[in-house]
Design a protein around this motif. Structure first.
Motif, PDB file in Angstrom:
ATOM      1  N   ALA A  67      84.687  33.597 100.398  1.00  0.00           N
ATOM      2  CA  ALA A  67      84.791  34.934 100.983  1.00  0.00           C
ATOM      3  C   ALA A  67      83.715  35.860 100.419  1.00  0.00           C
ATOM      4  N   VAL A  68      83.522  35.827  99.114  1.00  0.00           N
ATOM      5  CA  VAL A  68      82.474  36.653  98.499  1.00  0.00           C
ATOM      6  C   VAL A  68      81.104  36.191  98.980  1.00  0.00           C
ATOM      7  N   GLY A  69      80.915  34.883  99.079  1.00  0.00           N
ATOM      8  CA  GLY A  69      79.644  34.354  99.567  1.00  0.00           C
ATOM      9  C   GLY A  69      79.310  34.839 100.963  1.00  0.00           C
ATOM     10  N   ASP A  70      80.299  34.869 101.855  1.00  0.00           N
ATOM     11  CA  ASP A  70      80.070  35.358 103.217  1.00  0.00           C
ATOM     12  C   ASP A  70      79.618  36.816 103.201  1.00  0.00           C
ATOM     13  N   LEU A  71      80.241  37.623 102.365  1.00  0.00           N
ATOM     14  CA  LEU A  71      79.871  39.037 102.282  1.00  0.00           C
ATOM     15  C   LEU A  71      78.450  39.203 101.750  1.00  0.00           C
ATOM     16  N   LEU A  72      78.078  38.396 100.780  1.00  0.00           N
ATOM     17  CA  LEU A  72      76.722  38.469 100.238  1.00  0.00           C
ATOM     18  C   LEU A  72      75.696  38.033 101.272  1.00  0.00           C
ATOM     19  N   GLU A  73      75.999  36.966 101.994  1.00  0.00           N
ATOM     20  CA  GLU A  73      75.079  36.496 103.033  1.00  0.00           C
ATOM     21  C   GLU A  73      74.876  37.557 104.104  1.00  0.00           C
ATOM     22  N   ASN A  74      75.951  38.227 104.489  1.00  0.00           N
ATOM     23  CA  ASN A  74      75.848  39.285 105.499  1.00  0.00           C
ATOM     24  C   ASN A  74      75.043  40.478 105.004  1.00  0.00           C
ATOM     25  N   ALA A  75      74.929  40.605 103.685  1.00  0.00           N
ATOM     26  CA  ALA A  75      74.130  41.684 103.099  1.00  0.00           C
ATOM     27  C   ALA A  75      72.676  41.259 102.877  1.00  0.00           C
ATOM     28  N   GLY A  76      72.323  40.044 103.313  1.00  0.00           N
ATOM     29  CA  GLY A  76      70.948  39.582 103.174  1.00  0.00           C
ATOM     30  C   GLY A  76      70.637  38.895 101.868  1.00  0.00           C
ATOM     31  N   ILE A  77      71.661  38.499 101.122  1.00  0.00           N
ATOM     32  CA  ILE A  77      71.466  37.814  99.849  1.00  0.00           C
ATOM     33  C   ILE A  77      71.623  36.311 100.059  1.00  0.00           C
ATOM     34  N   ARG A  78      70.625  35.550  99.666  1.00  0.00           N
ATOM     35  CA  ARG A  78      70.710  34.096  99.760  1.00  0.00           C
ATOM     36  C   ARG A  78      71.833  33.619  98.852  1.00  0.00           C
ATOM     37  N   THR A  79      72.777  32.875  99.411  1.00  0.00           N
ATOM     38  CA  THR A  79      73.950  32.436  98.663  1.00  0.00           C
ATOM     39  C   THR A  79      74.036  30.921  98.676  1.00  0.00           C
ATOM     40  N   ARG A 194      90.122  43.141  99.674  1.00  0.00           N
ATOM     41  CA  ARG A 194      89.640  44.223  98.811  1.00  0.00           C
ATOM     42  C   ARG A 194      89.005  43.651  97.538  1.00  0.00           C
ATOM     43  N   ILE A 195      89.616  42.614  96.988  1.00  0.00           N
ATOM     44  CA  ILE A 195      89.068  41.980  95.790  1.00  0.00           C
ATOM     45  C   ILE A 195      87.699  41.372  96.092  1.00  0.00           C
ATOM     46  N   ALA A 196      87.617  40.628  97.202  1.00  0.00           N
ATOM     47  CA  ALA A 196      86.348  39.994  97.572  1.00  0.00           C
ATOM     48  C   ALA A 196      85.267  41.041  97.813  1.00  0.00           C
ATOM     49  N   ARG A 197      85.605  42.095  98.526  1.00  0.00           N
ATOM     50  CA  ARG A 197      84.637  43.156  98.818  1.00  0.00           C
ATOM     51  C   ARG A 197      84.176  43.841  97.537  1.00  0.00           C
ATOM     52  N   GLY A 198      85.088  44.090  96.619  1.00  0.00           N
ATOM     53  CA  GLY A 198      84.713  44.744  95.372  1.00  0.00           C
ATOM     54  C   GLY A 198      83.741  43.918  94.556  1.00  0.00           C
ATOM     55  N   ILE A 199      83.996  42.610  94.460  1.00  0.00           N
ATOM     56  CA  ILE A 199      83.096  41.724  93.715  1.00  0.00           C
ATOM     57  C   ILE A 199      81.726  41.672  94.385  1.00  0.00           C
ATOM     58  N   ALA A 200      81.731  41.501  95.712  1.00  0.00           N
ATOM     59  CA  ALA A 200      80.459  41.428  96.444  1.00  0.00           C
ATOM     60  C   ALA A 200      79.662  42.719  96.287  1.00  0.00           C
ATOM     61  N   ASP A 201      80.318  43.861  96.395  1.00  0.00           N
ATOM     62  CA  ASP A 201      79.623  45.142  96.274  1.00  0.00           C
ATOM     63  C   ASP A 201      79.016  45.310  94.878  1.00  0.00           C
ATOM     64  N   ALA A 202      79.713  44.827  93.856  1.00  0.00           N
ATOM     65  CA  ALA A 202      79.184  44.920  92.493  1.00  0.00           C
ATOM     66  C   ALA A 202      77.913  44.083  92.345  1.00  0.00           C
ATOM     67  N   ILE A 203      77.899  42.914  92.955  1.00  0.00           N
ATOM     68  CA  ILE A 203      76.709  42.056  92.901  1.00  0.00           C
ATOM     69  C   ILE A 203      75.559  42.700  93.669  1.00  0.00           C
ATOM     70  N   ILE A 204      75.861  43.216  94.857  1.00  0.00           N
ATOM     71  CA  ILE A 204      74.838  43.867  95.679  1.00  0.00           C
ATOM     72  C   ILE A 204      74.245  45.066  94.938  1.00  0.00           C
ATOM     73  N   GLU A 205      75.102  45.856  94.297  1.00  0.00           N
ATOM     74  CA  GLU A 205      74.629  47.019  93.539  1.00  0.00           C
ATOM     75  C   GLU A 205      73.696  46.590  92.410  1.00  0.00           C
ATOM     76  N   SER A 206      74.002  45.462  91.775  1.00  0.00           N
ATOM     77  CA  SER A 206      73.150  44.973  90.688  1.00  0.00           C
ATOM     78  C   SER A 206      71.761  44.632  91.193  1.00  0.00           C
ATOM     79  N   PHE A 207      71.681  44.037  92.370  1.00  0.00           N
ATOM     80  CA  PHE A 207      70.374  43.738  92.952  1.00  0.00           C
ATOM     81  C   PHE A 207      69.613  45.019  93.272  1.00  0.00           C
ATOM     82  N   ARG A 208      70.296  46.002  93.785  1.00  0.00           N
ATOM     83  CA  ARG A 208      69.628  47.248  94.156  1.00  0.00           C
ATOM     84  C   ARG A 208      69.077  47.987  92.951  1.00  0.00           C
TER      85      ARG A 208
END
Length: 283
Positions: A67-79, A194-208
């Motif tokens: 689930a987290v991987g799907d969210l990261l992929e949709n954000a343009g992050i190679r997973t 909500r848990i999956a989204r929170g983890i994914a958003d934290a990873i995305i923020e780190s990249f930014r």
């Protein structure tokens, strides 16, 4: 379009290192300049992890990892994944998969358990050491878990774990509640998205927040239909081009290469145009 001529670039994928031009990123994950994460669903196969009432940790780990991987992929992050099915891997094997990827981060998903069922509750995030990029990412992920509603067990150092100590990139291990606590299990299930989204958003923020160099990429097409984008991707792959997809702004964008040097990007663009592809250089 003409076939890729003999003597042109011939690529080999499957986590091997290749070199296209001298300034191009190498490694299966980072060769195209895309931010890259390895997602590890802890345990698997004959190693179920913790078990409580027929519930197996390995299954919860895989469900959340995907689930987290799907969210990261949709954000343009190679997973990339250590596993997407129920297969057995040692922790060292998982670390080796991560190391072959040249990824920016390694994220391992687990659930906790106690010797006495029900005596533990909450989420924690483990790192080899709290200093550096891994510590910063762990703090963001832990905050996201607490914001989602888990009790806060903090960020803890655990240098003896192979997925933390034997990986070359910043690595964290996430413990999303206690599988032997019925309240934690209910919370995990009821707040899964909500848990999956929170983890994914934290990873995305780190990249930014990272200061990364600018890479020039050549875009050949953009589709609303993913199947058409995959078709174009396969065609370019067959011709030997280092192609990848990016999903952004509601479109599947087909891109080739990632170069620090603009002249090399222009050279690649000319190569693509000689095969009849429309192109534009993007960053």
């Amino acid at each position: 379009m003409k076939a890729f001529a003999e003597g042109k670039i011939r690529k080999q994928w499957d986590f091997c290192r290749i070199s296209f031009y001298k300034d191009m990123i190498v490694g299966s994950g980072a060769m195209d300049g895309m931010p890259t994460v390895v997602i590890d669903a802890g345990h698997g196969g004959q190693e179920p992890g913790a078990i409580y009432g027929g519930r197996k940790e390995k299954d919860d780990n895989l469900r959340l990892a995907l689930a987290v991987g799907d969210l990261l992929e949709n954000a343009g992050i190679r997973t990339l994944y250590t596993r997407t099915g129920d297969i057995a891997q040692t922790p060292l094997e998982k670390a080796k998969i991560g190391n072959r990827s040249d990824a920016d981060y390694f994220i391992s998903f687990h659930r906790n358990a106690m010797p006495v069922a029900g005596s533990g509750s909450g989420a924690l995030t483990l790192v080899y050491e709290k200093e550096g990029e891994a510590g910063k990412l762990a703090e963001k992920v832990q905050k996201a878990l607490v914001d989602a509603g888990f009790a806060d067990l903090g960020v803890q150092e655990r240098p003896g774990l192979a997925v933390l100590g034997r990986t070359r990139m910043p690595a964290i291990l996430i413990e999303t509640g206690f599988i032997d606590n019925e309240r934690d299990n209910a919370f995990f299930d009821q707040n899964f998205d909500r848990i999956a989204r929170g983890i994914a958003d934290a990873i995305i923020e780190s990249f930014r927040e990272e200061e990364k160099p600018v890479y020039y990429q050549i875009q050949t097409a953009a589709y609303q239909n993913q199947a058409l984008a995959r078709q174009m991707e396969s065609q370019l792959q067959a011709q030997g081009f280092p192609v990848f997809l990016v999903y952004e702004d509601g479109l599947y964008k087909v891109r080739v290469g990632a170069f620090l040097n603009l002249d090399n990007a222009v050279h690649m663009e000319q190569e693509l145009r000689s095969y009849g592809y429309p192109t534009v250089i993007v960053t």
